[in-house]
Design a protein around this motif. Structure first.
Motif, PDB file in Angstrom:
ATOM      1  N   ALA A 358      22.849  23.492 -20.960  1.00 56.79           N
ATOM      2  CA  ALA A 358      22.050  22.340 -21.363  1.00 56.79           C
ATOM      3  C   ALA A 358      20.593  22.535 -20.982  1.00 56.79           C
ATOM      4  N   ALA A 359      19.711  21.847 -21.684  1.00 53.88           N
ATOM      5  CA  ALA A 359      18.283  21.934 -21.396  1.00 53.88           C
ATOM      6  C   ALA A 359      17.584  20.674 -21.891  1.00 53.88           C
ATOM      7  N   ILE A 360      16.401  20.454 -21.385  1.00 50.58           N
ATOM      8  CA  ILE A 360      15.478  19.461 -21.931  1.00 50.58           C
ATOM      9  C   ILE A 360      14.480  20.252 -22.773  1.00 50.58           C
ATOM     10  N   ILE A 361      14.425  19.973 -24.079  1.00 52.47           N
ATOM     11  CA  ILE A 361      13.599  20.784 -24.969  1.00 52.47           C
ATOM     12  C   ILE A 361      12.525  19.949 -25.647  1.00 52.47           C
ATOM     13  N   ASP A 362      11.502  20.660 -26.162  1.00 54.53           N
ATOM     14  CA  ASP A 362      10.444  19.985 -26.915  1.00 54.53           C
ATOM     15  C   ASP A 362      10.763  20.032 -28.406  1.00 54.53           C
ATOM     16  N   GLU A 363       9.835  19.580 -29.228  1.00 53.01           N
ATOM     17  CA  GLU A 363      10.080  19.494 -30.666  1.00 53.01           C
ATOM     18  C   GLU A 363      10.216  20.858 -31.325  1.00 53.01           C
ATOM     19  N   ALA A 364       9.760  21.900 -30.645  1.00 51.70           N
ATOM     20  CA  ALA A 364       9.887  23.251 -31.190  1.00 51.70           C
ATOM     21  C   ALA A 364      11.148  23.953 -30.690  1.00 51.70           C
ATOM     22  N   GLY A 365      11.924  23.272 -29.839  1.00 54.95           N
ATOM     23  CA  GLY A 365      13.139  23.875 -29.310  1.00 54.95           C
ATOM     24  C   GLY A 365      12.933  24.681 -28.049  1.00 54.95           C
ATOM     25  N   ASN A 366      11.788  24.521 -27.401  1.00 52.28           N
ATOM     26  CA  ASN A 366      11.502  25.261 -26.177  1.00 52.28           C
ATOM     27  C   ASN A 366      11.894  24.444 -24.951  1.00 52.28           C
ATOM     28  N   PRO A 367      12.616  25.036 -23.991  1.00 50.13           N
ATOM     29  CA  PRO A 367      12.948  24.319 -22.764  1.00 50.13           C
ATOM     30  C   PRO A 367      11.693  23.858 -22.026  1.00 50.13           C
ATOM     31  N   LEU A 368      11.724  22.637 -21.531  1.00 51.12           N
ATOM     32  CA  LEU A 368      10.585  22.043 -20.831  1.00 51.12           C
ATOM     33  C   LEU A 368      10.709  22.242 -19.323  1.00 51.12           C
ATOM     34  N   PRO A 369       9.587  22.179 -18.612  1.00 50.16           N
ATOM     35  CA  PRO A 369       9.616  22.317 -17.150  1.00 50.16           C
ATOM     36  C   PRO A 369      10.332  21.146 -16.484  1.00 50.16           C
ATOM     37  N   VAL A 370      10.695  21.348 -15.229  1.00 46.37           N
ATOM     38  CA  VAL A 370      11.326  20.309 -14.414  1.00 46.37           C
ATOM     39  C   VAL A 370      10.475  19.044 -14.434  1.00 46.37           C
ATOM     40  N   GLY A 371      11.137  17.900 -14.621  1.00 45.14           N
ATOM     41  CA  GLY A 371      10.461  16.616 -14.545  1.00 45.14           C
ATOM     42  C   GLY A 371       9.871  16.110 -15.838  1.00 45.14           C
ATOM     43  N   GLU A 372       9.731  16.966 -16.851  1.00 42.87           N
ATOM     44  CA  GLU A 372       9.153  16.518 -18.124  1.00 42.87           C
ATOM     45  C   GLU A 372      10.232  15.910 -19.014  1.00 42.87           C
ATOM     46  N   VAL A 373       9.837  14.850 -19.724  1.00 42.17           N
ATOM     47  CA  VAL A 373      10.773  14.150 -20.606  1.00 42.17           C
ATOM     48  C   VAL A 373      10.806  14.826 -21.973  1.00 42.17           C
ATOM     49  N   GLY A 374      11.992  15.049 -22.469  1.00 38.66           N
ATOM     50  CA  GLY A 374      12.173  15.644 -23.791  1.00 38.66           C
ATOM     51  C   GLY A 374      13.563  15.356 -24.301  1.00 38.66           C
ATOM     52  N   ASP A 375      13.990  16.113 -25.303  1.00 42.83           N
ATOM     53  CA  ASP A 375      15.302  15.906 -25.923  1.00 42.83           C
ATOM     54  C   ASP A 375      16.390  16.618 -25.122  1.00 42.83           C
ATOM     55  N   ILE A 376      17.473  15.904 -24.858  1.00 44.83           N
ATOM     56  CA  ILE A 376      18.632  16.524 -24.212  1.00 44.83           C
ATOM     57  C   ILE A 376      19.347  17.375 -25.263  1.00 44.83           C
ATOM     58  N   ALA A 377      19.497  18.659 -24.967  1.00 49.37           N
ATOM     59  CA  ALA A 377      20.056  19.585 -25.951  1.00 49.37           C
ATOM     60  C   ALA A 377      21.129  20.460 -25.323  1.00 49.37           C
ATOM     61  N   ILE A 378      22.056  20.895 -26.181  1.00 47.49           N
ATOM     62  CA  ILE A 378      23.198  21.702 -25.764  1.00 47.49           C
ATOM     63  C   ILE A 378      23.230  22.967 -26.610  1.00 47.49           C
ATOM     64  N   ASP A 379      23.441  24.101 -25.980  1.00 48.21           N
ATOM     65  CA  ASP A 379      23.549  25.350 -26.739  1.00 48.21           C
ATOM     66  C   ASP A 379      24.676  25.233 -27.764  1.00 48.21           C
ATOM     67  N   ARG A 380      24.386  25.613 -28.994  1.00 46.27           N
ATOM     68  CA  ARG A 380      25.325  25.391 -30.087  1.00 46.27           C
ATOM     69  C   ARG A 380      26.589  26.237 -29.963  1.00 46.27           C
ATOM     70  N   SER A 381      26.651  27.155 -29.018  1.00 48.51           N
ATOM     71  CA  SER A 381      27.847  27.975 -28.826  1.00 48.51           C
ATOM     72  C   SER A 381      28.927  27.252 -28.030  1.00 48.51           C
ATOM     73  N   MET A 382      28.649  26.054 -27.547  1.00 47.68           N
ATOM     74  CA  MET A 382      29.639  25.300 -26.788  1.00 47.68           C
ATOM     75  C   MET A 382      30.944  25.206 -27.567  1.00 47.68           C
ATOM     76  N   ILE A 383      32.066  25.528 -26.909  1.00 50.32           N
ATOM     77  CA  ILE A 383      33.322  25.662 -27.642  1.00 50.32           C
ATOM     78  C   ILE A 383      33.938  24.335 -28.079  1.00 50.32           C
ATOM     79  N   ALA A 384      33.532  23.218 -27.490  1.00 49.72           N
ATOM     80  CA  ALA A 384      34.121  21.929 -27.844  1.00 49.72           C
ATOM     81  C   ALA A 384      33.184  21.078 -28.694  1.00 49.72           C
ATOM     82  N   LEU A 385      32.178  21.701 -29.302  1.00 48.09           N
ATOM     83  CA  LEU A 385      31.257  20.961 -30.158  1.00 48.09           C
ATOM     84  C   LEU A 385      31.914  20.703 -31.512  1.00 48.09           C
ATOM     85  N   PHE A 386      31.480  19.653 -32.177  1.00 52.22           N
ATOM     86  CA  PHE A 386      32.087  19.267 -33.449  1.00 52.22           C
ATOM     87  C   PHE A 386      31.908  20.336 -34.528  1.00 52.22           C
TER      88      PHE A 386
END
Length: 532
Positions: A358-386
């Motif tokens: 998991a990561a907090i990412i920006d609009e370009a899909g780049n992980p953000l530094p600690v403490g910055e607000v962004g989109d909660i995202a999950i690597d698409r390789s997760m085996i239990a994803l829809f």
């Protein structure tokens, strides 16, 4: 900042069927209690694993006799009880696709799902027969309307006689793990609800992490997971997590009351509880909470929306129990949570599951530094994803940003990898754990003859987290009155599921819009936040 998760500890087998898992347990432990069902009156009945599997086998044989087979989509509209458990297991046994539906759905909701999914059969309980009858003639795919008891209307088949005479022996189908098993609908900000497809392999992953490391279900437990059938959360906890661990499911069919819940927890000595934040909040407000002796309760979890720190502290003081948060979606299994043995940070969502990067990412899909607000995202390789949204490749594609699945929620991550929820990135309303699309509420409102335009947003509420608030423009010559508020609320309840109705309505002369004419719900949400 990106959080590197542990190496995925499981590999889903190429063939898997959760019903076969329950079969194996029942064969070895036929007399173990599977369900303890308590009515509102206080009457209770216990069904063993052997009895439950035999019942599910009879249901599977009845489906087969009717002509419902592998790959068919079946809509299930049943309340809590033996029939729901038996039906879900029976449908998995034949390799069908289960479309869960809340018993609160109305004709418009039911019609949309039947047509969108090409539903072959509907299994309902008697009060929903009139709702389905109003739309069934226009649903070309629908061949069977089935009910447990009370089928005295033309075109409806009572399943009970078919089930009663059916064989208790049925060989569960060997389904591929990648076959679609569950089609669960979730609200969207625009258009109709989205059909979320999950595979037959999904329960395998859910059992390994959510049931084991979050709920912490053990074979000896009596587990009360309060979610109702019709929601993915019911499949998460009351169904898969309990039966898959050989525990006993406590099933209460009565209405919610905080004191009633506390008395049941005490008298039945529940050892694992999974409830909504709203239920926890209301129980926490009960006077002299410590008078209830919840000595056997060793694991308590909350999901659906963030839980207030005050409520967590109250339960810790009164019962010496930590209510642990968990975060997931209809599109996934548990993603982030406070797992057993983890240091709890009240107010935090917890840390990612071992299945998740998991990561907090920006609009370009780049992980953000600690403490910055962004989109909660999950690597698409997760085996239990829809598997994707049914018939909607565009909305499926919009759920991804590069290699990330974007949850639609925003948050931040601290230096120790704990995630903190900040709010929805879109206009979805989460109230008492229910996910509500504003479009559904607005569409119902504008069908009223006195309404010209409407916008629905989340409004903060101390008990439900948020409630639906509607801003309504009336047609010329119409005056907003308290009586009209009640009329509009009742109108929405009749057109869509009652939990979606606007608990607050404000009459306005205009709505904020973009240059292209789209309603700026963000301004209305901020207006509600400023008032709270």
């Amino acid at each position: 900042m990106e959080l590197t998760a542990k190496e995925q500890p499981i590999q889903i087998p190429s063939e898997y069927n959760f019903a076969a898992e329950v079969d194996r347990y029942a064969s070895a432990h036929p007399d173990k209690a599977a369900l303890l069902i308590v009515e509102d009156s206080g009457e209770s009945v216990t069904h063993t694993y052997g009895q439950l599997v035999n019942y599910a086998n009879r249901i599977a044989n009845a489906f087969t006799e009717l002509g419902v087979t592998r790959g068919d989509t079946v809509m299930v509209l049943l309340p809590r009880g033996l029939e729901a458990y038996g039906t879900y297991l029976g449908l998995l046994k034949i390799g069908a696709i289960i479309l869960p539906g809340s018993e609160m759905l109305r004709a418009k909701d039911i019609e949309y799902r039947i047509k969108h999914a090409g539903v072959k059969a509907v299994i309902a309980f008697p009060p929903l027969i009139p709702e389905i009858n109003t739309v069934r003639s226009g649903c070309d795919s629908l061949r069977y309307c089935l009910v447990f008891g009370g089928a005295d209307e033309a075109g409806w088949t009572d399943l009970n006689p078919l089930v009663d005479k059916a064989s208790e022996t049925f060989a569960t189908v060997n389904t591929r793990a990648d076959e679609t098993a569950i089609l669960s609908y979730t609200s969207g900000t625009t258009g109709g609800p989205k059909g979320v497809m999950h595979s037959y392999g999904w329960p395998y992953a859910h059992l390994a992490i959510a049931a084991t490391q979050w709920l912490g279900v053990q074979e000896s437990d009596l587990v009360w997971a309060t979610a109702a059938p019709g929601w993915m959360k019911w499949i998460w906890s009351p169904f898969v997590s309990i039966l898959g661990k050989g525990a006993t499911a406590f099933v209460y069919s009565g209405r919610f009351s905080p004191t009633r819940y506390l008395k049941l927890l005490e008298s039945f000595q529940i050892s694992v509880l999974c409830a909504t934040p709203t239920e926890y909040r209301m129980m926490a407000k009960v006077d002299k909470l410590e008078q209830y002796k919840l000595d056997r309760l060793r694991s308590a979890c909350s999901a659906g929306e963030p839980l207030n720190r005050e409520v967590i502290d109250t339960f810790r003081r009164a019962f010496n129990i930590l209510v642990r948060d968990g975060y997931g979606q209809t599109e996934s299994t548990l993603l982030i949570g406070t797992f057993l043995g983890m240091e709890a940070r009240p107010g935090s969502m917890g840390r990612p599951s071992p299945l998740v990067k998991a990561a907090i990412i920006d609009e370009a899909g780049n992980p953000l530094p600690v403490g910055e607000v962004g989109d909660i995202a999950i690597d698409r390789s997760m085996i239990a994803l829809f598997q994707g949204y049914l018939h909607d490749p565009e909305r499926t594609a919009r759920s991804y940003r590069g290699n990330w699945y974007v949850t639609g929620d925003q948050g931040r991550m601290d230096e120790d990898g704990y995630f903190w929820f900040e709010g929805r990135a879109d206009d979805i309303i989460i109230s008492s754990g229910y996910t509500i699309g504003p479009f559904e509420v607005e569409d119902a409102l504008v069908k009223h003859p006195l309404v010209a335009e409407a916008a629905a947003v989340a409004s903060p509420d101390p008990i439900r987290g948020h409630i639906v608030k509607a801003f309504v423009i009336l047609k010329d010559g119409t005056t907003g009155t308290p009586e009209l508020v009640y009329e509009l609320q009742d109108h929405v309840k009749k057109l869509t599921a009652p939990y979606k109705y606007p608990r607050k309505i404000e009459f306005v002369d205009e709505l904020p819009k973009t240059n292209s004419g789209k309603i700026r719900r963000i301004e209305l949400r901020q207006k509600e936040l400023d008032r709270s």
